[in-house]
Write an enzyme that holds these catalytic residues in place. Structure first.
Site, PDB file in Angstrom:
ATOM      1  N   GLN A 182     154.659  95.054  40.122  1.00  0.00           N
ATOM      2  CA  GLN A 182     154.052  94.345  38.995  1.00  0.00           C
ATOM      3  C   GLN A 182     152.629  93.925  39.349  1.00  0.00           C
ATOM      4  OE1 GLN A 182     158.064  91.914  38.653  1.00  0.00           O
ATOM      5  NE2 GLN A 182     156.634  91.137  37.151  1.00  0.00           N
ATOM      6  N   PHE A 222     161.228  92.161  36.478  1.00  0.00           N
ATOM      7  CA  PHE A 222     161.784  90.830  36.213  1.00  0.00           C
ATOM      8  C   PHE A 222     161.213  89.747  37.121  1.00  0.00           C
ATOM      9  CE2 PHE A 222     165.172  93.990  35.193  1.00  0.00           C
ATOM     10  CZ  PHE A 222     165.071  93.894  33.809  1.00  0.00           C
ATOM     11  N   GLU A 255     156.632  91.149  41.887  1.00  0.00           N
ATOM     12  CA  GLU A 255     155.316  90.521  41.790  1.00  0.00           C
ATOM     13  C   GLU A 255     154.673  90.381  43.153  1.00  0.00           C
ATOM     14  OE1 GLU A 255     155.792  87.250  38.807  1.00  0.00           O
ATOM     15  OE2 GLU A 255     153.871  86.722  39.694  1.00  0.00           O
ATOM     16  N   ARG A 266     156.070  75.149  37.485  1.00  0.00           N
ATOM     17  CA  ARG A 266     156.514  75.548  36.145  1.00  0.00           C
ATOM     18  C   ARG A 266     157.831  74.859  35.784  1.00  0.00           C
ATOM     19  NH1 ARG A 266     155.460  79.181  31.818  1.00  0.00           N
ATOM     20  NH2 ARG A 266     153.462  79.836  32.640  1.00  0.00           N
ATOM     21  N   ARG A 271     161.873  86.031  35.832  1.00  0.00           N
ATOM     22  CA  ARG A 271     161.802  85.736  34.399  1.00  0.00           C
ATOM     23  C   ARG A 271     161.978  84.240  34.076  1.00  0.00           C
ATOM     24  NH1 ARG A 271     164.556  90.149  30.448  1.00  0.00           N
ATOM     25  NH2 ARG A 271     163.103  90.011  28.739  1.00  0.00           N
ATOM     26  N   PHE A 313     160.211  81.956  35.693  1.00  0.00           N
ATOM     27  CA  PHE A 313     159.360  81.439  36.766  1.00  0.00           C
ATOM     28  C   PHE A 313     159.551  79.934  37.005  1.00  0.00           C
ATOM     29  CE2 PHE A 313     155.142  80.946  38.889  1.00  0.00           C
ATOM     30  CZ  PHE A 313     155.137  82.080  39.681  1.00  0.00           C
ATOM     31  N   THR A 359     149.789  79.195  35.094  1.00  0.00           N
ATOM     32  CA  THR A 359     149.317  77.829  35.371  1.00  0.00           C
ATOM     33  C   THR A 359     148.225  77.832  36.441  1.00  0.00           C
ATOM     34  OG1 THR A 359     151.173  77.574  36.879  1.00  0.00           O
ATOM     35  CG2 THR A 359     151.456  76.734  34.650  1.00  0.00           C
ATOM     36  N   ALA A 403     154.163  86.098  33.835  1.00  0.00           N
ATOM     37  CA  ALA A 403     153.952  84.942  32.970  1.00  0.00           C
ATOM     38  C   ALA A 403     153.953  85.361  31.492  1.00  0.00           C
ATOM     39  CB  ALA A 403     152.665  84.201  33.335  1.00  0.00           C
ATOM     40  N   GLU A 442     159.387  86.328  28.633  1.00  0.00           N
ATOM     41  CA  GLU A 442     160.264  85.363  29.306  1.00  0.00           C
ATOM     42  C   GLU A 442     160.970  84.359  28.391  1.00  0.00           C
ATOM     43  OE1 GLU A 442     156.803  84.471  31.841  1.00  0.00           O
ATOM     44  OE2 GLU A 442     158.255  84.292  33.460  1.00  0.00           O
TER      45      GLU A 442
HETATM   46  N1  MTE Z   1     161.724  93.585  30.207  1.00  0.00           N
HETATM   47  C1  MTE Z   1     162.156  94.676  30.861  1.00  0.00           C
HETATM   48  N2  MTE Z   1     162.756  95.657  30.175  1.00  0.00           N
HETATM   49  N3  MTE Z   1     162.014  94.807  32.220  1.00  0.00           N
HETATM   50  C2  MTE Z   1     161.420  93.815  32.975  1.00  0.00           C
HETATM   51  O1  MTE Z   1     161.300  93.957  34.189  1.00  0.00           O
HETATM   52  N4  MTE Z   1     160.345  91.587  32.971  1.00  0.00           N
HETATM   53  C3  MTE Z   1     160.237  90.315  32.272  1.00  0.00           C
HETATM   54  C4  MTE Z   1     159.829  90.520  30.817  1.00  0.00           C
HETATM   55  N5  MTE Z   1     160.655  91.511  30.199  1.00  0.00           N
HETATM   56  C5  MTE Z   1     160.952  92.633  32.296  1.00  0.00           C
HETATM   57  C6  MTE Z   1     161.115  92.579  30.883  1.00  0.00           C
HETATM   58  C7  MTE Z   1     159.266  89.408  32.889  1.00  0.00           C
HETATM   59  S1  MTE Z   1     159.753  88.487  34.227  1.00  0.00           S
HETATM   60  C8  MTE Z   1     157.994  89.247  32.409  1.00  0.00           C
HETATM   61  S2  MTE Z   1     156.922  88.134  33.081  1.00  0.00           S
HETATM   62  C9  MTE Z   1     157.509  90.056  31.280  1.00  0.00           C
HETATM   63  O2  MTE Z   1     158.484  90.972  30.809  1.00  0.00           O
HETATM   64  C10 MTE Z   1     156.271  90.822  31.747  1.00  0.00           C
HETATM   65  O3  MTE Z   1     155.789  91.668  30.797  1.00  0.00           O
HETATM   66  P1  MTE Z   1     154.829  91.197  29.588  1.00  0.00           P
HETATM   67  O4  MTE Z   1     153.920  90.147  30.106  1.00  0.00           O
HETATM   68  O5  MTE Z   1     154.140  92.450  29.226  1.00  0.00           O
HETATM   69  O6  MTE Z   1     155.759  90.690  28.528  1.00  0.00           O
HETATM   70  C1  QUE Z   2     153.549  81.738  35.770  1.00  0.00           C
HETATM   71  C2  QUE Z   2     153.614  82.837  36.546  1.00  0.00           C
HETATM   72  C3  QUE Z   2     152.837  82.928  37.713  1.00  0.00           C
HETATM   73  C4  QUE Z   2     152.018  81.863  38.088  1.00  0.00           C
HETATM   74  C5  QUE Z   2     151.984  80.747  37.285  1.00  0.00           C
HETATM   75  C6  QUE Z   2     152.745  80.692  36.141  1.00  0.00           C
HETATM   76  C7  QUE Z   2     152.837  84.073  38.548  1.00  0.00           C
HETATM   77  C8  QUE Z   2     151.998  84.095  39.685  1.00  0.00           C
HETATM   78  C9  QUE Z   2     151.205  83.006  39.993  1.00  0.00           C
HETATM   79  C10 QUE Z   2     150.275  82.961  41.077  1.00  0.00           C
HETATM   80  C11 QUE Z   2     149.676  81.767  41.426  1.00  0.00           C
HETATM   81  C12 QUE Z   2     148.721  81.707  42.419  1.00  0.00           C
HETATM   82  C13 QUE Z   2     148.332  82.860  43.079  1.00  0.00           C
HETATM   83  C14 QUE Z   2     148.927  84.079  42.738  1.00  0.00           C
HETATM   84  C15 QUE Z   2     149.895  84.114  41.744  1.00  0.00           C
HETATM   85  O1  QUE Z   2     151.257  81.917  39.198  1.00  0.00           O
HETATM   86  O2  QUE Z   2     153.561  85.027  38.252  1.00  0.00           O
HETATM   87  O3  QUE Z   2     148.574  85.208  43.378  1.00  0.00           O
HETATM   88  O4  QUE Z   2     147.377  82.834  44.057  1.00  0.00           O
HETATM   89  O5  QUE Z   2     152.014  85.211  40.438  1.00  0.00           O
HETATM   90  O6  QUE Z   2     152.699  79.610  35.351  1.00  0.00           O
HETATM   91  O7  QUE Z   2     154.417  83.849  36.195  1.00  0.00           O
HETATM   92 MO1  MOS Z   3     157.738  87.421  35.222  1.00  0.00          MO
HETATM   93  S1  MOS Z   3     158.861  86.165  36.370  1.00  0.00           S
HETATM   94  O1  MOS Z   3     156.416  86.216  35.223  1.00  0.00           O
HETATM   95  O2  MOS Z   3     157.299  88.541  36.383  1.00  0.00           O
END
Ligand code: MTE
Ligand code: QUE
Ligand code: MOS
Length: 801
Positions: A220, A251, A255, A333, A365, A367, A465, A534, A737
Site C-alpha cells: 500500500q 486492509f 502499509e 485515532r 481498516r 486504524f 491525522t 486512511a 474504512e
Molecule cells: N477493500 C478491499 N477490497 N481490499 C482492501 O484491502 N482496504 C481497506 C479499504 N477497503 C481494502 C478495502 C482500507 S484499510 C483502506 S484504508 C481503504 O480501503 C484504502 O483505499 P481507499 O483509500 O482508496 O478507500
Molecule cells: C490514519 C491512517 C494513518 C495515519 C493517520 C491516520 C496511516 C499512516 C500514518 C502515518 C503517520 C506518520 C508517518 C507515516 C504514516 O498515519 O495509515 O509514515 O510518518 O501510515 O489518522 O490510516
Molecule cells: Mo487502511 S488501515 O488506513 O490501510
C-alpha cells in the site's frame, strides 16, 4: 455499456451522442476495472508473474522464543542443503539494518536478540522455496531466554511503552463525574485481528545494471518500500523502482509491513546479481507480521437519570507489540474516536502504546478508530442497562447536535452532522420499535433461545491525522489516438480506487472510461507518495488526477480558442465529442491529434493537498479531519443460551458517502467492511500460548467470516441526495474504512440478548470478540448474579498509570 465514436459517424450522430449522459462518468455504477480478470483468474498478482531465469526463492527462519539473546549463530550447515545459494544474517545488510517506518525498532533480521516468536532471524535463498526452507532449518542457533511481557495489562502496569503517551482534555471531567447523579466504571478487553489478505506479503526483485533494483511488491506504500530498500542497500532512492499493479487485499497490513520481505529480497538480489522472490507462506505471514492492535480500555463515567453523560475519563491502551511501527498514530485515532457520535463536554482521553513481546501491530481498516469507539458504545449500553432504558434512547440523547453540542473533545467543530436524521430514517425503515416489542415477546416465550437488537452510529474522521500525509500526485497522458494513460500515487487493493480515479478523468474529458488505461503504481511516474490509507485514496489521488486532466484540458481549450478564433466557453467536451463553437465538431481522438499537430503538450502531472486541516499535538487541539463520514446500522441476533452460539438474523445499514462516485463499488465497500468488522467482533479470535506463540496461525483455527455467516437479511443503503459540503472530488466522501465500524451493532445486539437473561439487575460484560465461549461465559455471569471478579475495577487499574 461502452460507446465509442467512430470516424464514420455523421455530425448529427455525433451531436446526438454528445447529448447523452456519459455512461461511465462519476456517479455511475461502472464495473471494477479488474472484475472480469479477477473472476476468470487472469488478474496477475506478484506470484503469478512468469519466473525470471535464475530466480532465487527466499525463506526466513523465525524466532521460536518471545524474548531472548542469540548466544550462538552458525549458518554454515545451511549451505549443505541442496540448492541453497546464500544465507543472510543481520551482519550482511550493507546499509541501515532498521526499517522502522517512523521510529526505529524493526531490525530487518534479528540483531543479537529476538523480540517475539516469529521474528525473522536469518533468510535463506535457494533454487526453490522448499530447499530454502530446508536450508533455513539447518542453521544452528542458540538462545538465552529473557523475561517476556505478553500480557497487556501487566505490561501497562509495568509502564512498558513503545512511545510517549498522549492526552486530550476538554472541560473538567473529574468534577463532572463526581457531581453526576450516577457513576460507573469498568474496563473492556478488545481483541486484535489478522488481516487475512488472500495474497500474503510478497516481493519479486530484479537487479539492474547500475546497482539498483526493480521491485514488484504487493504494498500500500510504494514510496516507503522504495525509501527502505534504498536505505538497507545504502543506495539512493533513484536507483530503486517500485511497481505495484494490484494487491490481493491489503486492509492496512501492507502499509508498513510489506517492506521487510521487499528489503530482504532486494539485498539478496544485489548481492547475488540474480532475481529473487520472497513470498511468505500463510503460517509465516500470520506469525511474522503485525495485526490489528488488541486494546485494553478503561473508563469512568458520570451521567444523569436520562442517561446523559456529564463527564467521562477514558484510557485506551493499544498493545503495540515489540516496536513502535504506526502505533502512535493508531492509538491517536482510537483517542480521536473515543467520542464516536456523542458529545463529550467534560472528557479526558489518554492513550498508551503498550510494549509486549509479540509481532509489531500495525494499521488495520479503521486504524484504531474501531477500538476507540468500542468503549463509548459499551458505555452507552451499560448506562442503558443500569437505568433500564432502551440503549437507542441513551445513544440519541448523547448525540452531537446543534446548540453548543457540536464540538469534539479535541475541539474540532462537528459540521455536516445529520446523525439524528439518519438514525430516525433507519429506525423507521427497519421497524426498530416494532421489532423491539416482538423480541421482548419472543424472549418471554422462549426459555433457551434469546434475541437481541441494537442500532449503533458511526462518525469517522477523514484525513491522515499526520497532516503532511494528506497529499497526492498523478500523471495523465493523452496520446494522439485519443487514448489516455493514467497513473496516480494510490494503490489498488480491491477497493476500486483505479476505477474511481478513471471515472474522474473520464468525466473531466467527457470520454468513455474504455479510453483510459490505469497503469501500475510506479515510483518513477509519480514520486513521494503517501500510503493508500486512511480511506483517502480517492479523495487525494482523485483530485490529483482531476487536476492533471484539467491542466491538459485547459491547454486544449486555449489552443482551440486561438486556432478557431472562438470564445473558450463555446468549446465543449461531451461524450467523446469535442465541439468548437460552430467551427468544428470532431471526436476527442481527432481533437487530440489536432492539438499534437499544433505542438500542444498532452501530458501533465497533477497535485493535491487537503486544505483546512491541522492538529497541535502538544495542545491536543485542532481540526485533524477535513470532514466526517456518517453511518448507522441495526443488527438483530439470536443466541443459544445453552451453548453461546449465535446467528445474525438481520442487518440494516444506512451509510453516508456524500455524492457517490460509484454506487456499486461503494455498496461493495460497505458490505465488505461490515462483514470484516463482524468477523473482528465475533469469530476472529487470536490465541497465544504462555510462551508467546500464536496458536491460531491458519484458517483452520482462525475463523474469518464465511459465506454462511452473511446475515439472512442484509439491507444496505447509501444516503441519497446528499453531497459533501466540503470541496472534495465531485463532493464525494471516503468509504473504505467507516463501514467497518457499523458492525459494532452486531456485538451490541449480542450483549442485548445476553442482558435479556440477566438476574438481579446484573449488567453483562462481553469482551470482544464475542465468540460463543465469551457469550456463554457472559450468560453464566449474569445468571449467577455476581460482578465478574476476573475484570478489575477501574480504580485498581487507574492506579497503574
Ligand atoms: N477493500 C478491499 N477490497 N481490499 C482492501 O484491502 N482496504 C481497506 C479499504 N477497503 C481494502 C478495502 C482500507 S484499510 C483502506 S484504508 C481503504 O480501503 C484504502 O483505499 P481507499 O483509500 O482508496 O478507500
Ligand atoms: C490514519 C491512517 C494513518 C495515519 C493517520 C491516520 C496511516 C499512516 C500514518 C502515518 C503517520 C506518520 C508517518 C507515516 C504514516 O498515519 O495509515 O509514515 O510518518 O501510515 O489518522 O490510516
Ligand atoms: Mo487502511 S488501515 O488506513 O490501510
Amino acid at each position: 455499456m461502452s460507446r465509442k465514436t467512430s470516424p464514420s459517424m455523421t455530425l448529427e450522430e455525433m451531436s446526438a451522442q454528445a447529448k447523452q449522459d456519459l455512461a461511465t462518468g462519476v456517479g455511475k455504477s461502472v464495473k471494477h476495472e479488474s472484475a472480469e480478470k479477477q473472476v476468470s483468474g487472469e488478474a496477475l498478482y506478484i506470484d503469478d508473474r512468469g519466473e525470471f531465469p535464475n530466480q532465487l526463492h527466499v525463506y526466513a527462519l523465525m524466532s521460536p522464543l518471545a524474548h531472548a539473546t542469540i548466544t550462538h549463530l552458525d549458518v554454515s550447515p545451511c549451505y549443505g542443503i541442496d540448492g541453497v545459494h546464500t544465507v543472510l544474517t543481520a551482519e550482511d545488510i550493507p546499509g541501515e539494518l532498521d526499517i522502522g517506518p517512523i521510529l526505529p525498532g524493526d531490525p530487518l533480521l534479528a540483531d543479537g536478540k529476538v523480540m517475539y516468536v516469529g521474528q525473522p532471524v536469518i533468510a535463506v535463498a535457494a533454487d526453490s522455496l522448499e530447499n530454502a526452507r530446508k536450508g533455513a532449518q539447518a542453521a544452528i542457533i542458540e538462545y538465552s531466554e529473557l523475561p517476556a511481557a505478553l500480557d497487556v495489562e501487566q505490561a501497562l502496569a509495568q509502564e512498558l511503552f513503545v512511545t510517549d503517551s498522549h492526552q486530550q482534555k476538554r472541560g473538567d471531567s473529574e468534577n463532572a463525574i463526581a457531581n453526576a447523579p450516577h457513576q460507573l466504571d469498568g474496563a473492556l478487553h478488545i481483541g486484535g485481528q489478522e488481516h487475512f489478505y488472500l495474497e500474503t506479503q510478497v516481493s519479486s526483485v530484479v537487479p539492474t545494471e547500475d546497482g539498483g533494483v526493480i521491485v514488484y511488491c504487493s504494498t500500500q506504500n510504494p514510496t516507503e518500500v522504495q525509501k527502505l530498500v534504498g536505505s538497507v542497500l545504502g543506495i539512493p532512492m533513484h536507483k530503486v523502482l517500485i511497481d505495484m499493479r494490484r494487491m490481493g487485499g491489503g486492509f492496512g497490513g501492507k502499509e508498513t509491513q510489506a517492506a521487510g520481505p521487499a528489503c530482504i529480497a532486494a539485498v539478496i538480489a544485489v548481492q547475488t546479481g540474480r532475481p529473487v522472490k520472497f513470498r511468505l507462506p500463510r503460517r509465516e505471514d500470520m506469525m511474522m507480521t503485525g495485526k490489528r492492535h488488541p486494546f485494553y480500555n478503561q473508563y469512568k463515567v458520570g451521567f444523569n437519570d436520562d442517561g446523559l453523560i456529564q463527564g467521562i475519563e477514558i484510557i485506551v491502551s493499544g498493545n503495540a507489540g515489540h516496536s513502535p511501527d504506526l502505533s502512535r498514530s493508531i492509538v491517536d485515532r482510537a483517542m480521536f474516536h473515543s467520542d464516536n457520535a456523542y458529545f463529550l463536554n467534560n472528557a479526558t482521553v489518554t492513550g498508551h502504546c503498550v510494549k509486549t513481546n509479540t509481532a509489531s501491530n500495525t494499521a488495520y481498516r479503521g486504524f484504531g478508530g474501531p477500538q476507540g469507539m468500542m468503549t463509548i458504545e459499551h458505555v452507552m449500553d451499560t448506562i442503558a442497562y443500569h437505568l433500564k432504558k432502551d440503549p437507542l434512547d441513551v445513544r440519541k440523547i448523547n448525540y452531537y447536535a446543534d446548540n453548543e453540542r457540536d464540538e469534539t473533545h479535541y475541539f474540532q467543530k462537528v459540521e455536516d452532522n445529520f446523525i439524528q436524521d439518519m438514525t430516525e430514517e433507519l429506525e423507521a425503515s427497519c421497524e426498530y420499535q416494532a421489532r423491539r416489542i416482538e423480541i421482548a415477546k419472543f424472549n418471554a416465550e422462549n426459555p433457551l433461545l434469546k434475541k437481541g437488537i441494537a442500532l449503533t452510529p458511526v462518525k469517522f474522521g477523514i484525513s491522515f491525522t499526520a497532516t503532511f500525509l494528506n497529499q497526492a500526485g498523478a500523471l495523465v497522458t493523452v496520446y494522439t489516438d485519443g487514448s489516455i494513460s493514467l497513473n496516480h500515487g494510490g494503490t489498488e487493493m480491491g477497493q476500486g480506487l483505479n476505477t474511481k480515479v478513471a471515472q474522474i478523468v473520464a468525466e473531466t474529458f467527457s470520454v468513455d472510461i474504455d479510453t483510459i488505461q490505469c497503469t501500475a503504481t510506479n515510483t518513477e511516474k509519480v514520486p513521494n507518495t503517501s500510503p493508500t490509507a486512511a480511506s483517502s485514496g480517492t479523495d487525494l489521488n482523485g483530485k490529483a488526477a482531476q487536476n492533471a486532466a484539467l491542466t491538459i484540458k485547459q491547454r486544449m481549450v486555449d489552443f482551440a480558442s486561438s486556432h478557431f478564433k472562438i470564445s473558450p466557453d463555446t468549446i465543449l467536451f461531451s461524450n467523446g465529442i469535442v465541439s468548437c463553437g460552430d467551427q468544428a465538431t470532431m471526436t476527442f481522438a481527432d481533437f487530440a491529434e489536432l492539438c499534437w499537430f499544433n505542438q500542444i503538450s498532452l501530458a501533465s502531472t497533477g497535485f493535491y493537498r487537503t486544505p483546512k486541516i491541522y492538529y497541535d499535538h502538544d495542545a491536543a487541539r485542532g481540526r485533524p479531519f477535513y470532514y466526517f463520514a456518517w453511518g448507522v446500522s441495526c443488527s438483530e441476533v439470536l443466541i443459544d443460551t445453552l451453548t453461546g452460539e449465535y446467528k445474525v438474523l438481520r442487518v440494516d445499514v444506512l451509510h453516508d458517502v456524500g455524492a457517490s462516485l460509484n454506487p456499486a463499488i461503494d455498496i461493495g465497500q460497505v458490505e465488505g467492511g461490515f462483514i470484516q468488522g463482524m468477523g473482528w467482533l465475533t469469530t476472529e479470535e487470536l490465541v497465544w500460548n504462555d510462551a508467546g506463540q500464536l496458536m491460531t496461525s491458519g484458517p483452520a483455527s482462525y475463523k474469518i467470516p464465511a459465506v454462511a455467516d452473511t446475515p439472512d437479511i442484509f439491507n444496505v443503503h447509501l444516503v441519497e441526495n446528499r453531497t459533501n459540503p466540503e470541496d472534495t472530488v465531485f463532493h464525494s466522501k471516503a468509504v473504505g474504512e467507516p463501514p467497518f465500524m457499523l458492525a459494532i451493532s452486531v456485538w451490541s445486539a449480542i450483549r442485548d440478548a445476553v442482558n435479556s437473561v440477566s438476574e438481579n439487575g446484573e449488567v453483562p460484560y462481553l469482551a470482544a470478540p464475542a465468540t460463543p465461549e465469551q457469550v456463554y461465559n457472559a450468560i453464566k455471569r449474569v445468571r449467577k448474579g455476581k460482578r465478574p471478579t476476573e475484570f478489575p475495577l477501574f480504580e485498581d487499574t487507574l492506579a497503574t498509570k
